[in-house]
Design an enzyme around this catalytic site. Structure first.
Site, PDB file in Angstrom:
ATOM      1  N   LYS A  51      17.461 -27.729  -6.287  1.00 59.86           N
ATOM      2  CA  LYS A  51      17.790 -29.150  -6.141  1.00 59.86           C
ATOM      3  C   LYS A  51      16.606 -29.884  -5.521  1.00 59.86           C
ATOM      4  O   LYS A  51      15.893 -29.316  -4.699  1.00 59.86           O
ATOM      5  CB  LYS A  51      19.009 -29.311  -5.213  1.00 59.86           C
ATOM      6  CG  LYS A  51      20.318 -28.883  -5.819  1.00 59.86           C
ATOM      7  CD  LYS A  51      21.451 -29.086  -4.834  1.00 59.86           C
ATOM      8  CE  LYS A  51      22.781 -28.568  -5.357  1.00 59.86           C
ATOM      9  NZ  LYS A  51      23.303 -29.294  -6.519  1.00 59.86           N
ATOM     10  N   GLU A  71      26.758 -22.981 -10.236  1.00 58.34           N
ATOM     11  CA  GLU A  71      27.157 -21.681  -9.673  1.00 58.34           C
ATOM     12  C   GLU A  71      28.630 -21.633  -9.260  1.00 58.34           C
ATOM     13  O   GLU A  71      29.208 -20.551  -9.177  1.00 58.34           O
ATOM     14  CB  GLU A  71      26.268 -21.336  -8.468  1.00 58.34           C
ATOM     15  CG  GLU A  71      26.693 -21.954  -7.126  1.00 58.34           C
ATOM     16  CD  GLU A  71      26.669 -23.480  -7.100  1.00 58.34           C
ATOM     17  OE1 GLU A  71      25.967 -24.064  -7.940  1.00 58.34           O
ATOM     18  OE2 GLU A  71      27.362 -24.085  -6.265  1.00 58.34           O
ATOM     19  N   ARG A  88      31.403 -22.490 -10.778  1.00 57.45           N
ATOM     20  CA  ARG A  88      32.278 -21.912 -11.801  1.00 57.45           C
ATOM     21  C   ARG A  88      32.075 -20.399 -11.902  1.00 57.45           C
ATOM     22  O   ARG A  88      32.982 -19.656 -12.253  1.00 57.45           O
ATOM     23  CB  ARG A  88      32.032 -22.629 -13.143  1.00 57.45           C
ATOM     24  CG  ARG A  88      30.631 -22.508 -13.666  1.00 57.45           C
ATOM     25  CD  ARG A  88      30.282 -23.558 -14.725  1.00 57.45           C
ATOM     26  NE  ARG A  88      29.975 -24.858 -14.129  1.00 57.45           N
ATOM     27  CZ  ARG A  88      29.655 -25.947 -14.823  1.00 57.45           C
ATOM     28  NH1 ARG A  88      29.605 -25.901 -16.143  1.00 57.45           N
ATOM     29  NH2 ARG A  88      29.379 -27.081 -14.207  1.00 57.45           N
ATOM     30  N   LYS A 126      36.203 -22.664  -3.875  1.00 57.41           N
ATOM     31  CA  LYS A 126      34.758 -22.445  -4.005  1.00 57.41           C
ATOM     32  C   LYS A 126      34.150 -22.401  -2.612  1.00 57.41           C
ATOM     33  O   LYS A 126      34.284 -23.347  -1.846  1.00 57.41           O
ATOM     34  CB  LYS A 126      34.120 -23.566  -4.835  1.00 57.41           C
ATOM     35  CG  LYS A 126      32.577 -23.569  -4.813  1.00 57.41           C
ATOM     36  CD  LYS A 126      31.979 -24.649  -5.708  1.00 57.41           C
ATOM     37  CE  LYS A 126      30.474 -24.766  -5.521  1.00 57.41           C
ATOM     38  NZ  LYS A 126      29.848 -25.815  -6.361  1.00 57.41           N
ATOM     39  N   ASP A 169      22.249 -23.807 -10.869  1.00 62.56           N
ATOM     40  CA  ASP A 169      22.925 -24.762  -9.991  1.00 62.56           C
ATOM     41  C   ASP A 169      24.384 -24.987 -10.422  1.00 62.56           C
ATOM     42  O   ASP A 169      25.153 -25.607  -9.692  1.00 62.56           O
ATOM     43  CB  ASP A 169      22.147 -26.088  -9.986  1.00 62.56           C
ATOM     44  CG  ASP A 169      22.508 -26.978  -8.814  1.00 62.56           C
ATOM     45  OD1 ASP A 169      23.194 -26.487  -7.889  1.00 62.56           O
ATOM     46  OD2 ASP A 169      22.112 -28.156  -8.822  1.00 62.56           O
ATOM     47  N   ASP A 176      29.362 -27.270   0.519  1.00 63.21           N
ATOM     48  CA  ASP A 176      29.746 -26.793  -0.809  1.00 63.21           C
ATOM     49  C   ASP A 176      30.805 -25.679  -0.721  1.00 63.21           C
ATOM     50  O   ASP A 176      31.186 -25.102  -1.730  1.00 63.21           O
ATOM     51  CB  ASP A 176      28.496 -26.329  -1.564  1.00 63.21           C
ATOM     52  CG  ASP A 176      28.619 -26.508  -3.067  1.00 63.21           C
ATOM     53  OD1 ASP A 176      29.458 -27.321  -3.502  1.00 63.21           O
ATOM     54  OD2 ASP A 176      27.891 -25.810  -3.799  1.00 63.21           O
ATOM     55  N   ASP A 234      24.315 -24.588  -1.050  1.00 61.26           N
ATOM     56  CA  ASP A 234      23.922 -24.646  -2.462  1.00 61.26           C
ATOM     57  C   ASP A 234      22.539 -25.278  -2.580  1.00 61.26           C
ATOM     58  O   ASP A 234      22.401 -26.496  -2.572  1.00 61.26           O
ATOM     59  CB  ASP A 234      24.954 -25.449  -3.265  1.00 61.26           C
ATOM     60  CG  ASP A 234      24.633 -25.463  -4.761  1.00 61.26           C
ATOM     61  OD1 ASP A 234      23.708 -24.717  -5.171  1.00 61.26           O
ATOM     62  OD2 ASP A 234      25.313 -26.203  -5.503  1.00 61.26           O
TER      63      ASP A 234
END
Ligand code: BES
Ligand code: ZN
Ligand code: ZN
Length: 502
Positions: A280, A353, A355, A268, A351, A292, A273
């Site tokens: 967030k 994201e 996956r 990933k 959020d 992230d 993020d």
């Protein structure tokens, strides 16, 4: 290394990450010469080394028992700084305790450019001893310094190790392996610690190509147009709100001789993020969302070690890199994304994201007919809540592969814990209008995230490492230096090195 480039805006960034942690000379000696400090490992039992000139009672009076983690500076009228470093019970001084003790000794001599390390006589093979000692030193001396003006970091130039009757040649072999492992982990740390506007997906592509040339692996770069052509709707959806282009990087390592198997790795790579439209809140944890991309960093870093360690398997890596940003063009709650696999995904939370960017990479790995695929991702706050910052969550569809990951994690002291892939929770991902949604229920978030990923791996053996908790350390803690930990890199190296198809 041109660190000045880090100070410029991202478009001027020079794609050269730090390799400074691999630099110090590490030698095996009978006596120390010309070092600025001497660290003496002392057990909580057994004899106190004569080098300290003190007995156990005198040490105890100063509050030093030899317990792991304890250190004591011993005043001397001349000569190098003398430090006693607790090693715990000598009978329990295994490779992990020794790596930790070496790390503590390194921290205790922090301001010095050279130090001697005195190790008790141990029943450990010399190669292992050399490897874990050097890993402890090289991982603990890491610091991310390029953006500090006039920082106090003293580079380590020389370490002399006195380890009784240890075979110096074999120990030096172990040190050589440690250099490769620690260099890789420290590359991953550099990438995670780099600010998000400096290290964009486009810049990471440049870094990857540079590393590929240096360390013997191929890098193919896929830009937005290419990703559209490949119908990778997940990463394109997440990227829609960013002014920065996405990149998918496909890495490939070919071993000498016939490959023992073909391993796929997926990372990933969310460069930042923000949560997207599901923004967030501004709490300190979210300051860390530049990390992230920790999964992508550890996959890329793993490739830097394969040739030099003579890994026998073919390895293909996919780094899925983009920011997740809110903007007028951003993907919205309720949007439906088309994926390469054909599955449609309803976005119920922007959020979730990670996956979405990884699903297409899993499909591509399966299309490449890998024998097994492992993904690594800072995927869920739930993994952090469940297991804390020391232990990563491990899930998958194949117990043999999961056990192989557990073995490699145990070898490297990167702790993992298997969570159940409870398929009864799969219905939480149902969508009224698409094949699947990207959001599960309130509970078992690490499991529902993994269940989402499982949809894209078919029958291929697959394991998933959720490193949301372990990507970062709040303190200097043995081999984990404060900030990015590079977690997963050494586990994946260990696994890839010996991977073979069944
Ligand atoms: N990158 C985060 C996960 C994360 C949290 C990493 C804390 C490191 C530390 C991920 O993209 C995320 O936001 N996940 C959501 C998923 C939820 C909306 C289903 C989460 O865990 O809250
Ligand atoms: Zn997120
Ligand atoms: Zn994320």
């Amino acid at each position: 290394m041109n660190f000045d480039a880090y100070k410029l805006i991202s478009t001027d960034f020079s794609p050269l990450p730090s390799l400074h942690a691999g630099d110090p000379v590490i030698e095996w000696v009978d006596r120390f010469t010309g070092v600025e400090a001497v660290a003496v490992l002392v057990g909580s039992d057994g004899e106190v080394p004569a080098a300290l000139g003190l007995d156990r009672e005198a040490l105890a009076r100063a509050g030093f028992t030899g317990a792991a983690g304890g250190t004591l500076v011993v005043p001397t009228s001349e000569g190098p700084l003398l430090v006693a470093v607790g090693a715990g019970s000598l009978g329990e001084l295994d490779e992990h305790a020794l790596r930790d003790a070496a790390a503590n000794a390194t921290r205790a001599t922090k301001g010095k450019a050279s130090f001697g390390l005195q190790v008790p006589e141990l029943d450990m093979d010399a190669e292992t001893l050399g490897r874990v000692l050097a890993e402890g030193v090289l991982l603990a001396r890491y610091a991310f310094t390029p953006l500090k003006n006039g920082g106090k970091y003293t580079a380590l130039e020389r370490v002399q190790v006195r380890a009784g009757r240890t075979n110096a040649t074999q120990a030096a072999d172990g040190t050589g392996v440690a250099r490769i492992n620690a260099r890789a982990a420290n590359i991953a740390r550099d990438l995670c610690n780099a600010p998000p506007s400096h290290l964009t997906a486009v810049v990471l592509a440049e870094v990857a190509k540079d590393l590929g040339e240096r360390f013997g692996f191929e890098v193919q770069e896929f830009d937005r147009e290419a990703l559209i052509g490949m119908r990778c709707g997940g990463i394109l959806g997440v990227n829609a709100g960013s002014t920065q282009e996405p990149r998918m990087l496909k890495l490939h390592y070919t071993p000498q001789g016939t490959p023992t198997g073909h391993l796929g790795l997926v990372g990933k790579g969310i460069m930042y993020d923000s949560g997207g439209v599901s923004l967030k809140p501004s709490d300190p944890m979210h300051l860390l969302m530049k990390m992230d991309m920790g999964g992508a960093a550890s996959v890329l870093a793993t490739f830097t070690a394969l040739r030099d360690l003579g890994a026998s398997a073919e390895v293909t890596g996919f780094l899925m890199c983009t920011d997740n940003m809110p903007d007028g063009s951003a993907y919205k709650l309720g949007d439906v994304l088309n994926t390469r696999s054909g599955l449609t995904i309803e976005v119920k939370n922007t959020d979730a994201e990670g996956r979405l960017v990884m699903c297409d990479a899993l499909t591509l790995a399966v299309e490449d007919k890998v024998d097994a695929v492992i993904d690594i991702a800072t995927l869920t706050g739930a993994a952090l809540m469940a297991l804390g910052q020391l232990t990563a969550a491990l899930l998958g569809n194949d117990q043999e592969l999961i056990d192989a990951v557990r073995t490699s994690a145990a070898n490297t002291d990167e702790q993992v814990w298997q969570l159940p892939l409870e398929r009864k929770y799969r219905k939480q991902l149902d969508s009224d209008i698409a094949d699947i949604s990207n959001l599960g229920g309130k509970y078992a978030g690490a499991t529902t995230a993994a269940l989402f990923l499982e949809e894209f791996v078919g029958q291929t053996p697959w394991a998933h490492l959720d490193i949301a908790g372990t990507m970062q350390s709040d303190t200097n803690d043995v081999w984990r230096s404060k900030g990015a930990t590079g977690f997963g890199t050494r586990t994946l190296i260990d696994l890839a090195q010996n991977f073979s198809r069944r």
